[in-house]
Write a protein that holds these residues in place. Sequence first.
Motif, mmCIF file in Angstrom:
data_model
loop_
_atom_site.group_PDB
_atom_site.id
_atom_site.type_symbol
_atom_site.label_atom_id
_atom_site.label_comp_id
_atom_site.label_asym_id
_atom_site.label_seq_id
_atom_site.Cartn_x
_atom_site.Cartn_y
_atom_site.Cartn_z
ATOM 1 N N SER A 1 90.325 -20.351 45.891
ATOM 2 C CA SER A 1 91.242 -20.690 44.813
ATOM 3 C C SER A 1 90.482 -21.145 43.563
ATOM 4 O O SER A 1 90.818 -20.778 42.430
ATOM 5 C CB SER A 1 92.202 -21.755 45.339
ATOM 6 O OG SER A 1 92.739 -22.483 44.303
ATOM 7 N N ALA B 1 89.008 -16.367 36.015
ATOM 8 C CA ALA B 1 90.016 -15.964 35.035
ATOM 9 C C ALA B 1 89.902 -16.773 33.755
ATOM 10 O O ALA B 1 90.277 -16.314 32.676
ATOM 11 C CB ALA B 1 91.413 -16.113 35.632
ATOM 12 N N ASP C 1 88.353 -12.091 44.888
ATOM 13 C CA ASP C 1 89.380 -12.575 45.804
ATOM 14 C C ASP C 1 89.282 -11.846 47.136
ATOM 15 O O ASP C 1 89.422 -12.451 48.202
ATOM 16 C CB ASP C 1 90.766 -12.384 45.190
ATOM 17 C CG ASP C 1 91.806 -13.222 45.908
ATOM 18 O OD1 ASP C 1 91.497 -14.390 46.221
ATOM 19 O OD2 ASP C 1 92.901 -12.703 46.180
ATOM 20 N N LEU D 1 88.845 -18.104 41.818
ATOM 21 C CA LEU D 1 89.832 -17.306 41.081
ATOM 22 C C LEU D 1 90.208 -17.953 39.756
ATOM 23 O O LEU D 1 90.250 -17.293 38.718
ATOM 24 C CB LEU D 1 91.096 -17.149 41.923
ATOM 25 C CG LEU D 1 91.181 -15.863 42.718
ATOM 26 C CD1 LEU D 1 92.542 -15.728 43.344
ATOM 27 C CD2 LEU D 1 90.913 -14.678 41.798
ATOM 28 N N GLN D 2 90.469 -19.265 39.814
ATOM 29 C CA GLN D 2 90.861 -19.942 38.570
ATOM 30 C C GLN D 2 89.729 -19.899 37.558
ATOM 31 O O GLN D 2 89.941 -19.671 36.371
ATOM 32 C CB GLN D 2 91.235 -21.396 38.863
ATOM 33 C CG GLN D 2 92.522 -21.506 39.644
ATOM 34 C CD GLN D 2 93.021 -22.938 39.701
ATOM 35 O OE1 GLN D 2 92.837 -23.691 38.768
ATOM 36 N NE2 GLN D 2 93.650 -23.292 40.796
#
Lengths: 303, 226
Positions: free
Chosen positions: B152, B159, B203, B155-156
């Motif tokens: 998680s 981005a 991911d 991914l954050q």
Amino acid sequence: MKLTKVSAVVAAIAIGFGLTACGGDPTKDDSAPSASDTLTIGAVGSGEAQIVAEIYKQALEAQGVKIKTKYGIETREAAVPALQDGSIDLLPDYSGNLLTFVDKAATATSPADVEAALPAALPKGLEVFKASPAEDKDSLNVTKAFSDKNGVTSIADLAKVKGFALGANPEFKERAYGIPGLEKVYGITGIKFVPISDFGGPKTLKALLDDDIQVADIYTTTPSITENNLVTLADPQNLIAAQNLIPLIRTAKATTAIEDTLNKISAALTTADLVDMNGKNNGADKVAPDVLAKEWLTAKNLL
Amino acid sequence: MSVASETVDWLTDSANWSGDEGIPHRLLEHVYYTGLAVGIAALVAVPLGLWIGHTGRFRNVAILVTGSMRALPTLGVLSLVAIYSGIGLTAPLVALIVLAIPPLLAGAYSGIESVDPRTVDAARAMGMTEWQVLLRVEVPLALPLLVGGVRSAVLQVVATATVAAYISLGGLGRYLIDGLAIRDYPQMLGGSVLVIGLALVLDGVFASIQHLALGERSRVEAARRT
């Protein structure tokens, strides 16, 4: 999780597009032409343009003209159509940007050339009065220490400095007045370009003072130039187009009395005045535009 | 030509695939910022999360603090730090670390908490020291949630690492910010597609690792049953 993330990225893109696409016209809603005895003054954004608009307003009111205001128009793309349909009548604008907006192929860059090219380039029904010497445009700045050490006071002098870094907004890399112009017009090569997206604001200034960059693109009316004793480099070849303040008005509303008043203001207003008023407007005191306008008009005996 | 077909052209133009401003270099920079930020955040958050999960202390404080950290706007943190630290890696790193810590911390302590207390008691009864309980019983059993936290966070951060381009750094954000500055939408959209692609690939990688970790958990649980 995967889906949320993807949709978040897609949403971010959509917002990005939304932001840039919002050249919509915020003045459209109530676009009925103002009553014939009232003059509506607009201003794009806040800050400097609004201060100048307030100066126009108070000076004209002193002449007995009835004034309405529409400040905070987002872009020139919205303001010029608003002038054409009569939802505003008068707008303080910047000569060079106005010229390239109405004539994409314009090549004039010196203050006199830009001003001379404007009347013919403007759409029918719009005209400009005399431009002010007061100017807010991109300028290349170096620290006093750098200037003394390398004997640099003009952009042309940069040609003899090897391997310096220049900080500016990202578009400076592509625009005619930016890196391509420095290469073509002044023959300066090997510039390390450092994109800093804050329009010559605090981060650009910090990078310059830290010597991470040696040359910084900062707007001429930014108080940090004088506050930090920066040296603004002369531009003998007029690479950076002139951006003199100029009143843009609907011909239908342009009376001789209004023209006389605005010409007097334009003649009296200087870049240093703008620096001073911007400083007070942005500084700790946050002096309001109408107060600054009144102070300036009083000091110049124009009320 | 539509923006979509121009974007395809941009992505397939060989000139965009070489040099310091080419896509491979920008991708590497982007992965580097992401790895560095998640790595430093993990050094802080994982041990702390394990300790909170093991001892049960300061759990509410951790929830409160990480909750507030999640609410911080990344661009705001970046700008604030940059005014003091100047341009360079520090400001975007701080902003991305702030972003990565909450999921890592939550993954670590909730992972440990998810372990059956009876298993932990049994381990203690067998004479394991606290360190042995943590490293041989709790951490292996917590692995799926721990890796979930890393997944998680990655991914954050991947981005959001586009913000590094806001103050002079590279990464895929350069395409977004430079494209926006000169209204070059194919370049912006191309950059976005690359960020999305990178996020999906990473991911996928972490989903596989998480799957392996689940295997580890069932192995430990099987060992417990025999």
